[in-house]
Design a protein around this motif. Structure first.
Motif: not given
Length: 257
Positions: A46-54, A74-87, A118-123
């Motif tokens: 498991v990798w861990q982010a260094g901040g709450t916006t990633q 852990n994105l559900g547990s921390i209440g984060a949101s994730v957006t996927c971008k392709v190109g 990813i925004t809203g928590g440490t992923a």
């Protein structure tokens, strides 16, 4: 668990076993955590982010891409949101309610980069990948145990000498489910190439894990990051080349704690 789809994606099962060979870049990592751990397909690294916006960026040679996915996070547990971008183009966003698999499905396109913003928590994330999904030619059978109901939890109870239950501990948890697709044409079984039935069987034999979405449009929570407990086989059920076959996937999936 959730599948995030673009308009136009139908309800046929998607098997996301193809994984582009990628390099990964991140905004920042916590001390001692290597983002390359997200590329090995293992749920325990498991990798861990260094901040709450990633922003996690997967880069690869330009090739056909129709899905991107995350697992063991852990994105559900921390209440984060994730957006996927392709190109650089947004294909979907989600604020997950739990920590189960997330699969973004979109129209097939040539791409060389996928990003998860990813925004809203440490992923914390173990698996991040993108590739070309195998679309099954027919809908999956409706009956049976849905993936979303398939979590099994094993408990160990502590008892006194008189039989009183003093407490319990969780020994393990996983998803155990079957998925059946019928009325498959013989051409599906016989097709050659990477993103084919034969390509999937080769993956099961030599690599292992894959993302599977049973009914992406109508049941977006029926999705898992899983391994086959038995080698899937194409069974001829009727003497008609157009709809002769049926396959059943027997799976053991990762269950979020």
């Amino acid at each position: 668990m959730s599948v995030v789809i673009q308009s136009g994606i139908d309800d046929k099962p998607r098997i996301c076993f193809d994984k582009h060979t990628s390099t990964v870049g991140v905004t920042s990592s916590a001390s001692g955590y290597d983002p390359d751990w997200m590329l090995d397909g293992e749920t325990w690294s498991v990798w861990q982010a260094g901040g709450t916006t990633q922003t996690i960026t997967l880069s690869f040679s330009s090739q056909t891409t129709s899905y991107a996915a995350l697992a063991a996070h852990n994105l559900g547990s921390i209440g984060a949101s994730v957006t996927c971008k392709v190109g650089g183009v947004t294909v979907g966003s989600i604020s997950p309610t739990d920590d189960s698999a997330i699969v973004f499905l979109f129209s097939s396109r040539s791409a060389s980069q996928v990003q998860f913003v990813i925004t809203g928590g440490t992923a914390e994330i173990a698996v991040a990948q993108a590739g070309d999904a195998l679309e099954m030619p027919q809908l999956s059978v409706f009956t049976g145990l849905p993936i979303s109901e398939s979590k099994q939890v094993r408990y160990r109870h502590q008892q006194s000498v008189t039989g009183d239950v003093l407490g319990r501990a969780v020994e393990g948890a996983d998803l155990r489910f079957d998925l059946t697709v019928q009325n498959l044409p013989e051409t599906f079984r016989a097709a050659a190439g990477d993103i084919t039935w034969k390509g999937f069987i080769n993956h099961v034999d030599n690599v292992g894990p894959f993302f599977i979405a049973a009914k992406p449009s109508s049941y977006p929570d029926d999705v898992a990051y899983a391994r086959a407990t038995e080698r899937p086989r194409f069974n001829r059920e009727r003497p008609n080349l157009n709809n002769s076959g049926a396959v059943t996937f027997q799976c053991l999936g990762y269950a979020a704690p």
